[in-house]
Write an enzyme that holds these catalytic residues in place. Sequence first.
Site, short mmCIF file in Angstrom:
data_model
loop_
_atom_site.label_atom_id
_atom_site.label_comp_id
_atom_site.label_asym_id
_atom_site.label_seq_id
_atom_site.Cartn_x
_atom_site.Cartn_y
_atom_site.Cartn_z
N ASP A 168 0.87 -1.17 0.00
CA ASP A 168 0.00 0.00 0.00
C ASP A 168 0.91 1.23 0.00
OD1 ASP A 168 -2.14 1.67 -0.09
OD2 ASP A 168 -3.19 0.85 1.64
C1 BGC Z 1 -5.03 3.31 0.19
C2 BGC Z 1 -5.27 2.26 -0.87
C3 BGC Z 1 -5.17 2.85 -2.24
C4 BGC Z 1 -3.81 3.51 -2.38
C5 BGC Z 1 -3.58 4.11 -3.75
C6 BGC Z 1 -3.78 4.12 -0.08
O1 BGC Z 1 -3.67 5.21 0.76
O2 BGC Z 1 -4.96 2.70 1.44
O3 BGC Z 1 -6.54 1.68 -0.68
O4 BGC Z 1 -5.37 1.87 -3.20
O5 BGC Z 1 -3.71 4.54 -1.41
O6 BGC Z 1 -4.36 5.20 -3.97
#
Ligand code: BGC
Length: 720
Positions: free
Chosen positions: A267
């Site tokens: 993530d």
């Molecule tokens: C979130 C994810 C997301 C990623 C990309 C993160 O902050 O937890 O769910 O896919 O950002 O945008």
Amino acid sequence: MSQQRLKQYLKQMTLNEKIAQLLQLAAPFYDEVGDAGQITGPMESLGVTAETVHNAGSVLGVSGAEKVISVQQSHMKHNKYGIPLLFMADIVHGFKTIFPIPLAMGCSWDIALAERSAEIAAKEAAVSGIHVTFAPMADLVRDPRWGRVMESTGEDPYLNSLFARAMVRGFQGSDLKNDKERVASCVKHFAAYGLAEGGRDYNTVDLSERQLREYYLPAYQAALDEGAELVMTAFNTVDGIPASGNRRLMRDLLRSEWGFNGVLISDWAAIKEMIAHGVAEDGREAALKAILAGVDIDMMTSSYVHHLPQLIADGIIDEALIDEAVLRVLQLKERLGLFENPLRGADPEAERQIVYCDIHREAAKELALKSCVLLKNDGVLPLHRNQKIALIGPFAQSGDILGNWSWNGSRELSAKLGQSMQTLSVSSVTIVEGCGIDQITEGQIQEAVTVAEEADVVVLALGESSDMSGEASCRSDIRLPEAQLRLVQIMKKLGKPMAVVLFNGRPLDLHGVYEESNAVLEAWFPGSEGGAAVADLLYGIANPSGRLSMSFPYAVGQIPVYYNHFNTGRPKPSEDTDEKYVSHYLDIPNAPLLPFGYGLSYTSFCYKHLSLSSDEIGETDTLQVKVEVVNEGKLSGTETVQLYIRDVSGEVVRPMKELKAFRKAELAPGESIEVVFDITEKQLRYHHSDFSFTSDAGQFELFVGPNSRDTMNAFFRLNK
Ligand code: BGC
């Protein structure tokens, strides 16, 4: 392109070039890409060179066919092997045509429509240049304080698994390589992100192996069984180790036990965050832990780029680890057909025609109609078209009904509730704001009172703004903001029939609203066509059919409160008992205000004649469960007939009820239907003390009903 050819790339590429394939950059890096390849974006913040950017494997958040085409073409010019970039984005509940938020989708219990929504989202995203979506989020949720419950389909592992599968099917289709209107699906956040302590985002997750396997893992596994190409790590710890560096979770469980061979992406910045978690001294140690755990792509940090080369030079890790990760990234590009066609679906003309087209918006409306849940109604709804309506509240005419993760959606274009009601009314709908989300003025009160006094029925459109749920948007008090509660009180005093429509991203504590109103319709964030759908429901043009996929707590003090809980050794015999030494609160009930599976209709359904084909089954038998459901009201409506089971005496304590099957039945007034469920031994299995997935011989209780609370029951035995 053959696997051989992909492996040849690995031989040709330098170590740095390979590691760059594992880097994911965000959109700003590509704002400045020109023909000359001069990238003057925020590289310094990440400390990467132009060469690294030219070799980067993927990018997050760049979309729009023309933009994608230009970035890809420029990238291909500067990448000496001609390896295309992967374009990824969060297409969570629609691209530009925004569907109801996933929690609302969960309440539709309509798996086919959820699949269709993902198919449409994929189509719009694909023609706009996207290759991978970071969805579905398959995290099971039990704590409505956590802002990200809006991204989940709810609290039940079985229902979540059905939705996770449907979303993957909808996104990916059956021929990802050739079907350019599909995108690869990345299931997230592995694992158990939904259990953040105290409902506070990014917080510690600590759960038993049993909890993990029984409740939290099934929906991710379902998505992978359906073929999801990628998995994203979670921000949280699991058993004391951050997911992005958790070898047991990633290498042992995900890769070895489940056989997942696709791309595992961290993530956002989660690799580096292992320093703050306190399991890595510096970026080098964080990178080491992540690569050892099997994380292929480093989203938005330079941990891999900066530290993997030295870790190899120092002999700490083998280059084979890098090769394995890079190969998975190249294989994904290959499976998307990018080597043959780096532009894939990106097509400015198709984009103009397809994105936000009428057909897509109709599908969004259909799902919105099915996602809204009627929580209370004493008969004030449906409204009559000749009634004078006062529509009051911050959502009366607001476009903020798309919900979080709708970055391409248009609030301006979205169907507004007020306008939609005015279109349907043959009398008058007077619209005033009444208050803001969290402030109210004397002027607003005066105006609201004047308008309400003139009306036959007051409809209040209340809720949370979109940014009160979603990532990093947790609340400890999940009632409506004070200003809106005050508006309810003032309106209540007028003594007019009053219906409330709620727009929000989580189950709320409904104190101050539920008792005070004659009707409550939970609209969630219903998406681009949400206003039109809610207006149809309010006027009875459509009949509400949504059923809660997450319990509404009576009060925050009960959280977590969910239907599939264990009994205790001292269960409370009834809510009004005055026994002291039983499991209860002194001040509030044990039960949630509204249970899982709950939802009303403008018609009423009656359940009769529950019967089982036998009172015992063997391991290869099928138990037939029959129940008659009658529409006893005056309108057509859809009932969701739910079947739950309890293992009365397990080797391990089993939940009081577990959803095992459901059927949606559309019934005309007076019509009845016999619903038949087939139950086999397979549905009775669970993880035993040795983690074998088997069933117990003995007694089972079976429940059928309109929700998890109001059920009829019967017993049967499993003989082994
Ligand atoms: C979130 C994810 C997301 C990623 C990309 C993160 O902050 O937890 O769910 O896919 O950002 O945008």
